[in-house]
Design a protein around this motif. Structure first.
Motif, PDB file in Angstrom:
ATOM      1  N   GLU A   1       0.832  -1.213   0.000  1.00 22.28           N
ATOM      2  CA  GLU A   1       0.000   0.000   0.000  1.00 22.28           C
ATOM      3  C   GLU A   1       0.864   1.259   0.000  1.00 22.28           C
ATOM      4  OE1 GLU A   1      -3.609   2.097   2.527  1.00 22.28           O
ATOM      5  OE2 GLU A   1      -3.156  -0.013   2.862  1.00 22.28           O
ATOM      6  N   ILE A   2       0.537   2.166  -0.941  1.00 26.04           N
ATOM      7  CA  ILE A   2       1.218   3.463  -0.997  1.00 26.04           C
ATOM      8  C   ILE A   2       0.265   4.626  -0.737  1.00 26.04           C
ATOM      9  CG2 ILE A   2       3.084   2.642  -2.494  1.00 26.04           C
ATOM     10  CD1 ILE A   2       1.609   4.009  -4.873  1.00 26.04           C
ATOM     11  N   PHE A   3      -1.045   4.348  -0.745  1.00 21.91           N
ATOM     12  CA  PHE A   3      -2.056   5.372  -0.467  1.00 21.91           C
ATOM     13  C   PHE A   3      -3.309   4.667   0.038  1.00 21.91           C
ATOM     14  CE2 PHE A   3      -5.909   7.588  -1.754  1.00 21.91           C
ATOM     15  CZ  PHE A   3      -5.699   8.839  -1.209  1.00 21.91           C
ATOM     16  N   PRO A   4      -3.994   5.129   1.055  1.00 20.30           N
ATOM     17  CA  PRO A   4      -3.693   6.332   1.840  1.00 20.30           C
ATOM     18  C   PRO A   4      -2.565   6.136   2.853  1.00 20.30           C
ATOM     19  CG  PRO A   4      -5.692   5.328   2.687  1.00 20.30           C
ATOM     20  CD  PRO A   4      -5.270   4.522   1.470  1.00 20.30           C
ATOM     21  N   ARG A   5      -2.246   4.871   3.154  1.00 18.47           N
ATOM     22  CA  ARG A   5      -1.130   4.625   4.077  1.00 18.47           C
ATOM     23  C   ARG A   5       0.129   4.352   3.275  1.00 18.47           C
ATOM     24  NH1 ARG A   5      -3.401  -0.200   7.342  1.00 18.47           N
ATOM     25  NH2 ARG A   5      -4.063  -0.643   5.241  1.00 18.47           N
ATOM     26  N   ALA A   6       1.243   4.817   3.760  1.00 19.05           N
ATOM     27  CA  ALA A   6       2.532   4.608   3.094  1.00 19.05           C
ATOM     28  C   ALA A   6       3.228   3.409   3.728  1.00 19.05           C
ATOM     29  CB  ALA A   6       3.393   5.865   3.206  1.00 19.05           C
ATOM     30  N   ASN A   7       2.790   2.207   3.364  1.00 18.14           N
ATOM     31  CA  ASN A   7       3.375   0.988   3.908  1.00 18.14           C
ATOM     32  C   ASN A   7       4.568   0.496   3.102  1.00 18.14           C
ATOM     33  OD1 ASN A   7       1.363   1.021   5.829  1.00 18.14           O
ATOM     34  ND2 ASN A   7       0.105  -0.496   4.800  1.00 18.14           N
ATOM     35  N   SER A   8       4.712   0.982   1.876  1.00 14.59           N
ATOM     36  CA  SER A   8       5.786   0.562   0.989  1.00 14.59           C
ATOM     37  C   SER A   8       6.732   1.727   0.748  1.00 14.59           C
ATOM     38  CB  SER A   8       5.203   0.098  -0.350  1.00 14.59           C
ATOM     39  OG  SER A   8       6.232  -0.113  -1.289  1.00 14.59           O
ATOM     40  N   ASP A   9       8.013   1.423   0.656  1.00 11.96           N
ATOM     41  CA  ASP A   9       8.972   2.484   0.357  1.00 11.96           C
ATOM     42  C   ASP A   9       9.339   2.513  -1.132  1.00 11.96           C
ATOM     43  OD1 ASP A   9      10.487   0.201   0.217  1.00 11.96           O
ATOM     44  OD2 ASP A   9      11.956   0.798   1.726  1.00 11.96           O
ATOM     45  N   LEU A  10       8.629   1.736  -1.960  1.00 14.98           N
ATOM     46  CA  LEU A  10       8.908   1.731  -3.391  1.00 14.98           C
ATOM     47  C   LEU A  10       8.543   3.048  -4.064  1.00 14.98           C
ATOM     48  CD1 LEU A  10       7.652  -1.837  -4.410  1.00 14.98           C
ATOM     49  CD2 LEU A  10      10.025  -1.042  -4.233  1.00 14.98           C
ATOM     50  N   LEU A  11       7.492   3.687  -3.565  1.00 12.08           N
ATOM     51  CA  LEU A  11       7.021   4.939  -4.161  1.00 12.08           C
ATOM     52  C   LEU A  11       6.310   5.748  -3.088  1.00 12.08           C
ATOM     53  CD1 LEU A  11       6.582   6.574  -6.824  1.00 12.08           C
ATOM     54  CD2 LEU A  11       4.423   5.353  -7.069  1.00 12.08           C
ATOM     55  N   THR A  12       6.697   7.004  -2.969  1.00 15.22           N
ATOM     56  CA  THR A  12       6.070   7.900  -2.000  1.00 15.22           C
ATOM     57  C   THR A  12       5.047   8.768  -2.720  1.00 15.22           C
ATOM     58  OG1 THR A  12       8.079   7.948  -0.679  1.00 15.22           O
ATOM     59  CG2 THR A  12       6.497   9.731  -0.321  1.00 15.22           C
TER      60      THR A  12
ATOM     61  N   GLU B   1       0.185  16.467  -3.393  1.00 18.60           N
ATOM     62  CA  GLU B   1      -0.644  16.754  -4.568  1.00 18.60           C
ATOM     63  C   GLU B   1      -1.200  15.467  -5.169  1.00 18.60           C
ATOM     64  OE1 GLU B   1      -2.649  18.759  -7.731  1.00 18.60           O
ATOM     65  OE2 GLU B   1      -2.184  19.176  -5.651  1.00 18.60           O
ATOM     66  N   GLN B   2      -0.400  14.421  -5.229  1.00 18.64           N
ATOM     67  CA  GLN B   2      -0.898  13.140  -5.720  1.00 18.64           C
ATOM     68  C   GLN B   2      -2.011  12.616  -4.813  1.00 18.64           C
ATOM     69  OE1 GLN B   2       3.003  11.320  -5.680  1.00 18.64           O
ATOM     70  NE2 GLN B   2       2.991  11.112  -7.906  1.00 18.64           N
ATOM     71  N   ALA B   3      -1.831  12.746  -3.507  1.00 14.66           N
ATOM     72  CA  ALA B   3      -2.862  12.311  -2.559  1.00 14.66           C
ATOM     73  C   ALA B   3      -4.156  13.103  -2.774  1.00 14.66           C
ATOM     74  CB  ALA B   3      -2.368  12.460  -1.122  1.00 14.66           C
ATOM     75  N   ARG B   4      -4.040  14.404  -2.998  1.00 10.42           N
ATOM     76  CA  ARG B   4      -5.223  15.232  -3.260  1.00 10.42           C
ATOM     77  C   ARG B   4      -5.948  14.748  -4.510  1.00 10.42           C
ATOM     78  NH1 ARG B   4      -7.265  19.094  -6.304  1.00 10.42           N
ATOM     79  NH2 ARG B   4      -5.450  19.259  -7.662  1.00 10.42           N
ATOM     80  N   LEU B   5      -5.199  14.455  -5.559  1.00  8.65           N
ATOM     81  CA  LEU B   5      -5.806  13.988  -6.804  1.00  8.65           C
ATOM     82  C   LEU B   5      -6.480  12.628  -6.621  1.00  8.65           C
ATOM     83  CD1 LEU B   5      -2.992  15.085  -9.276  1.00  8.65           C
ATOM     84  CD2 LEU B   5      -5.246  16.153  -8.975  1.00  8.65           C
ATOM     85  N   LEU B   6      -5.854  11.739  -5.888  1.00  4.05           N
ATOM     86  CA  LEU B   6      -6.454  10.423  -5.644  1.00  4.05           C
ATOM     87  C   LEU B   6      -7.729  10.536  -4.824  1.00  4.05           C
ATOM     88  CD1 LEU B   6      -3.183   8.425  -4.999  1.00  4.05           C
ATOM     89  CD2 LEU B   6      -4.733   8.158  -6.968  1.00  4.05           C
ATOM     90  N   ARG B   7      -7.744  11.466  -3.870  1.00  3.24           N
ATOM     91  CA  ARG B   7      -8.954  11.644  -3.046  1.00  3.24           C
ATOM     92  C   ARG B   7     -10.147  12.129  -3.864  1.00  3.24           C
ATOM     93  NH1 ARG B   7      -5.116  13.210   0.861  1.00  3.24           N
ATOM     94  NH2 ARG B   7      -5.354  15.384   0.272  1.00  3.24           N
TER      95      ARG B   7
END
Length: 184
Positions: free
Chosen positions: A153-164, A168-174
């Motif tokens: 999981e990279i969104f909404p929780r950042a459980n992976s360090d592969l991609l942060t 702005e990306q979080a806003r767009l996903l919401r």
């Protein structure tokens, strides 16, 4: 019975009109695959393959630590821990948009709204290796353990360090989150 058919015909006409509007924006037919790829291109900077029928790969990341790496994008309206996968060695990552977690049960009486409640990034070769290590018959879609979903999981929780995911990306996903009144 006739009234039900008339109602469905009218609703499908409305849906077809909406699909035509969306298709005009994304320049492809409206499917979860095409729309998910279009969202990935805009939110995560994925340069899509010219052909929507390219084998195994939907595009490549254009920036950041994953620049140049290949990606296959999926959008599942519900997360049922299934992943359509390929055995292609050319694929680096799966970027998966999902709706809410849901057990694989009958769909009778339910719906599958086009929403995004979480995003996952899987290392494609690691997933394939894990499936092979289970010594099960490999078939697609494959059941991926819940712990693997959580770790990816990279969104909404950042459980992976592969991609942060940046703010702005979080806003767009919401923007694709369920409306408060219609949350499943």
């Amino acid at each position: 019975m006739s009234a039900d058919l008339e109602q469905i015909a009218g609703l499908l006409q409305q849906r077809n009109a909406l699909d035509a509007q969306i298709a005009a924006v994304i320049d492809r037919p409206v499917t979860a695959g095409h729309l998910g790829e279009w969202i990935a291109a805009r939110v995560f900077g994925v340069e899509l393959e010219r052909s929507a029928t390219a084998a195994a790969i939907d595009g490549r990341f254009t920036s950041g630590s994953l620049q140049g790496r290949t990606v296959n994008v999926k959008w599942y309206p519900k997360r049922e821990n299934l992943l359509d996968f390929t055995e292609s060695a050319a694929l680096d990552y799966y970027l998966v948009f999902t709706g809410p977690v849901s057990p694989a049960v009958s769909s009778r009486g339910g719906s599958r709204p086009w929403i995004i409640t979480a995003v996952y990034l899987f290392d494609a070769q690691r997933v394939l290796g894990d499936l092979r290590a289970q010594r099960l018959k490999i078939k697609s879609p494959a059941s991926v353990r819940a712990a693997q979903w959580e770790a990816a999981e990279i969104f909404p929780r950042a459980n992976s360090d592969l991609l942060t995911v940046d703010p702005e990306q979080a806003r767009l996903l919401r923007l694709f989150a369920p409306a408060a009144s219609s949350a499943p």
